[in-house]
Design a protein around this motif. Structure first.
Motif, short mmCIF file in Angstrom:
data_model
loop_
_atom_site.label_atom_id
_atom_site.label_comp_id
_atom_site.label_asym_id
_atom_site.label_seq_id
_atom_site.Cartn_x
_atom_site.Cartn_y
_atom_site.Cartn_z
N ILE A 6 0.87 -1.18 0.00
CA ILE A 6 0.00 0.00 0.00
C ILE A 6 0.91 1.22 0.00
O ILE A 6 1.86 1.30 0.78
CB ILE A 6 -0.89 0.03 1.27
CG1 ILE A 6 -1.73 -1.25 1.37
CG2 ILE A 6 -1.79 1.28 1.26
CD1 ILE A 6 -2.76 -1.42 0.28
N VAL A 7 0.67 2.15 -0.91
CA VAL A 7 1.51 3.34 -1.01
C VAL A 7 0.79 4.49 -0.31
O VAL A 7 -0.24 4.96 -0.81
CB VAL A 7 1.78 3.70 -2.47
CG1 VAL A 7 2.77 4.85 -2.55
CG2 VAL A 7 2.31 2.49 -3.24
N PRO A 8 1.29 4.94 0.84
CA PRO A 8 0.60 6.03 1.53
C PRO A 8 0.76 7.35 0.78
O PRO A 8 1.86 7.88 0.68
CB PRO A 8 1.29 6.08 2.90
CG PRO A 8 2.56 5.33 2.75
CD PRO A 8 2.52 4.52 1.50
N LEU A 9 -0.33 7.82 0.20
CA LEU A 9 -0.32 9.06 -0.59
C LEU A 9 -1.16 10.13 0.07
O LEU A 9 -0.80 11.31 0.09
CB LEU A 9 -0.94 8.80 -1.96
CG LEU A 9 -0.14 8.23 -3.11
CD1 LEU A 9 -0.95 8.39 -4.39
CD2 LEU A 9 1.20 8.91 -3.25
N CYS A 10 -2.32 9.70 0.58
CA CYS A 10 -3.30 10.68 1.04
C CYS A 10 -2.73 11.48 2.19
O CYS A 10 -2.13 10.91 3.11
CB CYS A 10 -4.58 9.97 1.46
SG CYS A 10 -5.29 9.04 0.09
N GLY A 11 -2.89 12.78 2.09
CA GLY A 11 -2.40 13.66 3.15
C GLY A 11 -0.96 14.10 2.98
O GLY A 11 -0.46 14.90 3.75
N LEU A 12 -0.28 13.57 1.95
CA LEU A 12 1.12 13.99 1.75
C LEU A 12 1.17 15.41 1.17
O LEU A 12 0.34 15.78 0.36
CB LEU A 12 1.83 13.04 0.78
CG LEU A 12 2.35 11.71 1.31
CD1 LEU A 12 3.20 11.05 0.24
CD2 LEU A 12 3.17 11.89 2.59
N PRO A 13 2.18 16.19 1.60
CA PRO A 13 2.37 17.51 0.97
C PRO A 13 2.91 17.34 -0.45
O PRO A 13 3.39 16.26 -0.81
CB PRO A 13 3.42 18.17 1.87
CG PRO A 13 4.17 17.03 2.47
CD PRO A 13 3.20 15.90 2.60
N PRO A 14 2.84 18.40 -1.26
CA PRO A 14 3.29 18.31 -2.66
C PRO A 14 4.70 17.73 -2.81
O PRO A 14 4.96 16.95 -3.72
CB PRO A 14 3.24 19.76 -3.15
CG PRO A 14 2.22 20.41 -2.29
CD PRO A 14 2.27 19.72 -0.96
N GLU A 15 5.62 18.09 -1.87
CA GLU A 15 6.99 17.57 -2.00
C GLU A 15 6.99 16.05 -1.86
O GLU A 15 7.74 15.35 -2.55
CB GLU A 15 7.94 18.13 -0.90
CG GLU A 15 7.88 19.61 -0.63
CD GLU A 15 6.73 20.00 0.29
OE1 GLU A 15 6.81 19.73 1.49
OE2 GLU A 15 5.74 20.56 -0.22
N GLY A 16 6.18 15.57 -0.95
CA GLY A 16 6.11 14.13 -0.72
C GLY A 16 5.57 13.42 -1.96
O GLY A 16 6.06 12.36 -2.36
N LEU A 17 4.57 14.01 -2.58
CA LEU A 17 4.00 13.42 -3.80
C LEU A 17 5.04 13.42 -4.91
O LEU A 17 5.19 12.44 -5.66
CB LEU A 17 2.76 14.20 -4.24
CG LEU A 17 1.55 14.13 -3.29
CD1 LEU A 17 0.42 15.01 -3.80
CD2 LEU A 17 1.07 12.68 -3.13
N ALA A 18 5.78 14.53 -5.00
CA ALA A 18 6.81 14.64 -6.05
C ALA A 18 7.87 13.56 -5.84
O ALA A 18 8.37 12.97 -6.80
CB ALA A 18 7.43 16.04 -6.01
N ARG A 19 8.18 13.30 -4.55
CA ARG A 19 9.21 12.30 -4.27
C ARG A 19 8.74 10.90 -4.73
O ARG A 19 9.48 10.17 -5.40
CB ARG A 19 9.53 12.30 -2.77
CG ARG A 19 10.69 11.41 -2.35
CD ARG A 19 11.03 11.57 -0.86
NE ARG A 19 9.83 11.57 -0.01
CZ ARG A 19 9.14 10.46 0.32
NH1 ARG A 19 9.53 9.29 -0.13
NH2 ARG A 19 8.06 10.54 1.08
N ILE A 20 7.49 10.57 -4.40
CA ILE A 20 6.96 9.26 -4.81
C ILE A 20 6.88 9.16 -6.34
O ILE A 20 7.25 8.15 -6.95
CB ILE A 20 5.59 9.02 -4.15
CG1 ILE A 20 5.81 8.75 -2.66
CG2 ILE A 20 4.85 7.86 -4.81
CD1 ILE A 20 4.56 8.55 -1.86
N ASN A 21 6.43 10.24 -6.95
CA ASN A 21 6.35 10.31 -8.42
C ASN A 21 7.71 9.99 -9.03
O ASN A 21 7.82 9.20 -9.98
CB ASN A 21 5.90 11.72 -8.80
CG ASN A 21 5.45 11.84 -10.25
OD1 ASN A 21 5.35 10.83 -10.94
ND2 ASN A 21 5.20 13.06 -10.70
N ASN A 22 8.74 10.57 -8.44
CA ASN A 22 10.09 10.43 -8.94
C ASN A 22 10.65 9.04 -8.65
O ASN A 22 11.15 8.35 -9.54
CB ASN A 22 10.95 11.52 -8.29
CG ASN A 22 12.21 11.75 -9.04
OD1 ASN A 22 12.24 11.53 -10.26
ND2 ASN A 22 13.26 12.17 -8.35
#
Lengths: 944, 242
Positions: A177-193
């Motif tokens: 399970i990839v925890p995404l919900c509630g992450l700030p934009p930087e966190g999302l960018a990190r997972i994206n990358n």
């Protein structure tokens, strides 16, 4: 030095070493010299790693039976290690575990048939002399460019560890399970990358919003499925984006192309921009499917495998149409062959190495599939050094069952047929939608696949059997391309919903994670929707051919994508969100403002030298060294070949394919000119459409029954200037399609063709548009070539010549930058139709279009093809324009003297007799004379 | 009645339809039988009056050209091909079919990688040179057709070559010794050889791709026609005689 041992835990193995022979050693030594290593010579052997029942008695049986070359030249076979002769460097290479290895598989299978149960893996052994003084950096370069590709192979000085694919590994069923919900934009960018999702920030936001509303986080497979489905590769998000310019918002690019086609109401268009390929039916009632794809990024890091699977992929697109593949095209763009390897960006293969691998990859797939490779182009530009382009096209004859494909119905079974699934080619769609850098080869290793054309031959035979009948046994089908099962199953089930169980998928080996099974781009697989009543019959046919077949689930009717691994849920998404939930991309474009002022400067040049330099320029020079490596004869339908003249010494324009059983056929013409794109993208589009139309006209096809295909390879569309060039090009495409009455029926865009070097500099490719014209040839017996046919014939130039040098090859060889790109010629379409009428009357002996290098090159090429001479006058005082301008809309026709009046009457003021064909092999233009042998030497090179 | 002909294939064969078309043009009634269809369709091969082993990449030529084809044919057919020859059935192996016949031991010599090291497709001119071979007997002009192969360099020991020459078993030679006329570097420019009966012909070039005027019209001139249909007509004649 790098050596990654893999799966060495199993029992020990035996090694059989078989020298490859003089042909291979010569080729390697020659290639080393081309790369700048003149003193190095190489000796190659194949290595077969065997384990299992490898006792001496078995080896004595297997080796001569399956490996030794008993007849003819004596071959040396050694079992075990050999001592290394002094002064030699030994490098061994082994294919990585899990990479497709047909030789190893065949060896194990044939040994089993002979009663010996063994496992096999393969590798190579190289003995190098003359490398003693090389610095380590150079040695590594040589190894990585010539001996081994670390993406699919491991290597070592001395003994290497083999990669037995069948090494037992435990089955895995981890769903993360990839925890995404509630992450700030930087966190999302990190997972994206980190996960190489290649999603825009707005898209990540949309994903988070959807899962937040659902009250849960995504699984790894869900996130990957969304990333693949929403990639530029799969969803063409730039071509459907809202684009803002200084002149307001433009109609989305794909809609412009579709609407242009729709408005033309061409009666021969059966299906355009829908499904796997465009479909046309010309006057003879035969339906043809056509498609072209790019495989640029994979070809950059593993040229053979990348190009190989590019061909395999586009053939599957045509199979899924469904159609029987009958012709292939390939358009290749490389960096300069003679580039000094010290000037290469980090991690980039040498252009000559890329070219060799790509050409071999294209040849291997098409030749083995038995589909002729008949048309193409090769371009060289420094802009392609780090990012080569490989466009692969395929034409097929539509199968009888096409009209009966109703789409999946709830209750239909989901069958995966063809090859088994392995850990090859994961994340290809997102990889192709990303910019490459020095580490791309390492991180994207898993996204490269190796093809198996024999497997695809069998898949083709199977589909023809199931679908070339009025009552096809399947209701829908698609190929597994980028995104693997995730996009194939997701697309096929879009309107119904689908539920599948990944444990039912046939695997090449154990140990794959569920998301890997779901995303794998293992080659030669098709997904079929089969009514339950037909399933047994279909599976029986699949197994008769020795192919893998598995029934992985059913089409449901709930419009959800449900993927399980046994009982464990892996993906549970509504189709609506998956296919429609992506926020529309919003982009800004700055439109180009090309210089189109009339050119007033008269050019001077050393004309004799300039023509020879043009003929020798890699873009214009003979491509025979490549063409002859492709089987362009299989199927027996090739009428006009890629090389012209009875000595195959000249270049062709279009090629003509007509099965011997039918009077009619089709022609293929290719237009591409990235140099024009650098100066005037919109006029480039006109120019390359015109080139494709000239090509098919010159071969005797009907320009009034012609369909077009667009393939765009571009840089990063998020840069407004790059996108502006694309917008201008699409505008040019639409205008040209209308002008010529030739509708677009299919297309494909490959964006983000950029490379970021370790010093941060970005390298984008030149804007490259490839136009393929597919044209009706009503009477194949009337088709014509470009080679001169007979002394005494007259040469007629049709079309207007003006001073147009922008992006010209004259500029390229003389070092000039000035001038305007050739302007559209609105009178060209009517002229081509009249020329076609003359060809149908049998009044034209040969024809060749005027393109790169201008009229002088055209005439030289006609002479070279026919090994005849030309005497022509020049009544224009501006000799450079007359000879080298690249004005559009021009062809040279060879006609019998008695037919001149009829030709001139038909073509009017746009045609004039410029000279005649003579027996003596020379070219005489105005006051200039060249010996035919000099022209031929310049154009064909010293090897001819 | 048209003599029944078999086009024998294996997975990866790809010129079977080309061969079948040429046989039809020459007056035979061909059907394709694949090794995968055996043993079920063995009877059709037993009844055939003529056999063509078609070109392509059987089993991907993964262990060397034609090798697995020959092993599988032996496993599935036993000595049937040799028995057919003993009964007088003409057999033509083209390209991969030639490679298979050589691997099977029905024809002498070996086919190695082309001298240039890669696959090559181009038209060549072939001088028919055997009156023993039922397929080339009486052909009076050079045959023009394409080659398309990577492993077509014919080699054989001196004793075999001497025997081939003295027994009139060199069926075809390329027009000249040098590249590109001799596209693969074959010894003595040999493009095809036959067995001691003259019934079994193996050749690397593809005569099946030049059996209509149109297939050759861009490649030939009024003086150099080189139609390959007479070769297949010869085979059909021999089939009728058997």
């Amino acid at each position: 030095m790098k050596d990654t041992p893999l799966n060495t835990s199993g029992p020990s193995f035996t090694k059989v070493i078989k020298p490859c022979g003089a042909h291979r050693n010569r080729a390697l030594t020659r290639q080393a010299r081309q790369l700048g290593f003149a003193g190095v010579s190489l000796k190659a052997s194949d290595i077969f790693f065997l384990r299992g029942e490898t006792d001496t008695a078995n080896l004595r049986f297997i080796v001569p039976r399956l490996l030794d070359e008993a007849q003819g030249e004596a071959t040396r076979l050694e079992v075990g290690t050999t001592t290394v002769p002094a002064g030699r460097l030994v490098i061994e290479v082994a294919r990585r575990a899990g990479v497709t290895d047909r030789v190893a598989a065949q060896l194990a299978e044939s040994a089993a048939r002979s009663g010996c149960r063994i496992e096999a893996a393969t590798g190579s052994r190289f003995e190098m002399t003359g490398a003693g003084e090389l610095p380590e950096k150079d040695l590594r370069f040589l190894v990585h460019n010539l001996l081994c590709n670390p993406v699919i192979e491991t290597w070592s000085f001395g003994e290497v560890q083999p990669g037995f694919t069948s090494a037992p590994t435990e089955e895995s069923s981890t769903v993360e399970i990839v925890p995404l919900c509630g992450l700030p934009p930087e966190g999302l960018a990190r997972i994206n990358n980190e996960r190489a999702l290649a999603l825009d920030p707005e898209e990540m936001e949309a994903v988070v919003q959807w899962f937040t509303a659902e009250g849960r986080d995504p699984t790894d497979a869900e996130l990957e499925t969304i990333a693949q489905t929403w990639s530029d590769h799969c969803s063409h998000k730039t071509f459907v984006a809202r684009i803002e310019t200084d002149q307001g918002e433009v109609v989305p690019l794909l809609r412009q192309l579709r609407e242009t086609t729709r408005a033309m109401k061409a009666p021969f268009v059966i299906s355009a921009f829908d499904g796997n390929a465009g479909i046309v039916a010309f006057a003879d009632g035969v339906q043809l499917a056509i498609k072209a794809e790019t495989h640029n990024h994979p070809s950059a890091i593993e040229p053979f495998g990348g190009a190989n699977t590019g061909v395999g992929g586009v053939i599957r697109d045509v199979l899924a149409a469904p159609a029987r593949p009958v012709a292939l095209t390939d358009i290749l763009c490389f960096g300069p062959r003679e580039l000094d390897h010290h000037n290469l960006p980090d991690g980039v293969l040498h252009p000559a190495v890329i070219e060799e691998g790509v050409v071999e990859g294209v040849a291997d797939y098409g030749n083995k599939m038995g589909v002729p490779t008949v048309a193409g182009a090769v371009l060289y530009d420094a802009g392609y050094t780090a990012n080569p382009l490989v466009f692969c096209g395929c034409v097929g004859e539509v199968l009888q069952g096409y009209d009966k494909l109703s789409g999946p119905q709830p209750g239909d079974r989901v069958l995966v047929v063809g090859g088994a699934t392995g850990r090859d080619g994961i994340r290809g769609a997102t990889f192709s939608s990303m910019t490459m850098d020095a580490t791309t080869g390492e991180v994207a290793g898993a996204s490269v696949q190796i093809g198996d054309p024999i497997m695809e031959r069998l898949v083709a035979d199977l589909l023809i059997e199931l679908l070339d009948r009025p009552d096809p046994l399947v209701r829908a089908l698609t190929d597994c391309g980028a995104g693997g099962l995730s996009s194939a199953v997701g697309e096929l089930g879009e309107t119904t919903g689908v539920s599948v169980d990944l444990t039912a998928v046939d695997r090449k080996y154990a140990g794959l994670q569920p998301w890997e099974v779901w995303l794998s781009e293992a080659q030669e697989r098709m997904v079929l929707a089969v009514p339950p009543a037909q399933t047994a019959a279909v599976l029986k046919r699949v197994r008769h051919l020795g192919l893998s077949a598995c029934d992985i689930g059913e089409f449901t009717g709930d419009r959800r994508l449900l993927v399980r691994h046994g009982a464990k849920p892996v993906v549970d998404l509504p189709m609506e969100f998956l296919h429609k939930g992506r926020p529309v991309r919003r982009l800004r474009a700055v439109l180009p403002s090309p210089d189109r002022k009339p050119d007033t400067r008269r050019r001077e040049a050393d004309i004799p030298k300039t023509l020879l330099a043009l003929l020798a320029h890699p873009n214009i020079a003979s491509k025979e060294a490549i063409i002859h490596r492709y089987d362009h004869e299989v199927l027996g339908a090739t009428v006009i070949r890629p090389m012209a003249g009875s000595a195959q010494s000249g270049p062709s324009d279009g090629t003509v394919i007509a099965p011997p059983q039918r009077p009619s056929g089709f022609a293929l013409g290719i237009g591409v000119n990235a140099r024009y794109g650098l100066y005037d993208p919109e006029h480039m589009a006109h120019a390359v459409v015109d080139e494709a139309m000239r090509n098919i006209t010159a071969s005797g096809a009907d320009p009034a029954q012609t369909a077009l295909l667009d393939n765009f390879s571009w840089g990063d569309p998020r840069r407004p200037e790059t996108l502006g060039d694309l917008v201008a090009t699409v505008r040019g495409c639409c205008a040209a399609a209308q002008l010529y009455g030739a509708p677009f029926v299919s297309g494909k865009d490959s964006l983000n063709n950029e490379y970021v070097a370790s010093d941060g500099t970005r390298r984008s490719i030149p804007p490259t548009l490839v136009i393929t014209a597919l044209a009706h040839v009503p009477e194949a017996d009337r088709s014509i070539g470009t080679a001169l046919r007979g002394a005494g014939h007259a040469l007629v130039l049709t079309g207007r010549t003006t001073r147009e040098f922008g992006g010209s090859h004259f500029n390229l060889v003389t070092g000039d930058e000035s001038g305007t790109v050739p302007a559209p010629d609105t009178s060209a379409p009517a002229r081509y139709r009249r020329i076609h009428a003359l060809v149908r009357e049998g009044l034209v002996e040969s024809a060749h279009d005027v393109s790169e290098g201008g009229l002088a090159v055209t005439l030289a090429e006609m002479a070279i093809g026919g090994r005849l001479g030309i005497e022509a006058t020049l009544d224009d005082p501006d000799e450079c324009s007359a000879l080298f301008s690249e004005s559009l809309g021009r062809l040279v026709l060879e006609v019998r003297a008695e037919n001149i009046p009829r030709i001139l009457e038909s073509l009017g003021a746009e045609a004039k007799v410029i000279g005649k064909v003579v027996k003596s092999y020379h070219l005489h233009l105005g006051t200039h004379t060249w010996a035919g042998t000099d022209l031929e030497h310049a154009w064909r090179g010293p090897t001819s | 009645m048209k003599p029944p002909a078999i086009v024998l294939t294996a997975p990866g064969t790809n010129r079977q339809n080309d061969a079948a078309f040429a046989l039809e043009q020459a007056g035979a009634a061909p059907v394709c039988v694949d090794l995968l269809d055996l043993p079920g369709r063995r009877g059709e091969i037993e009844r055939a009056k003529l056999i063509v082993i078609a070109g392509g990449f059987s089993y991907g030529d993964a262990l060397g050209s034609g090798r697995v084809f020959a092993l599988e044919a032996e496993r599935l057919l036993g000595d049937l091909l040799a028995e057919k020859v003993a009964q007088g059935t003409p057999i033509l192996g083209v390209c991969n079919g030639f490679q298979m016949l050589v691997r099977s031991g029905l024809l002498p010599g070996a086919l190695q990688h082309n001298e240039r090291g890669h696959f090559e497709c181009r038209w060549v001119a072939l001088q028919p040179s055997s009156q023993l071979c039922v397929w080339t007997k009486g052909l009076d002009e050079p045959v023009r057709c394409p080659v398309a192969h990577g492993e077509g360099r014919y080699v054989a020991g001196n004793a075999v070559l001497e025997q081939l020459r003295s027994e009139d078993r060199v069926a075809f030679r390329y027009a000249a010794d040098d590249y590109p006329d001799n596209p693969n570097g074959s010894v003595e420019a040999i493009a095809g050889v036959c067995d001691s009966t003259g019934l079994v012909l193996g050749m690397m070039p593809h005569p099946e791709n030049h059996v209509t005027e149109r297939q050759g019209r861009a490649m030939v001139t009024a003086q150099k026609r080189g139609h390959a249909l007479p070769l297949f007509r010869n085979g059909v004649l021999a089939a009728r005689a058997s």
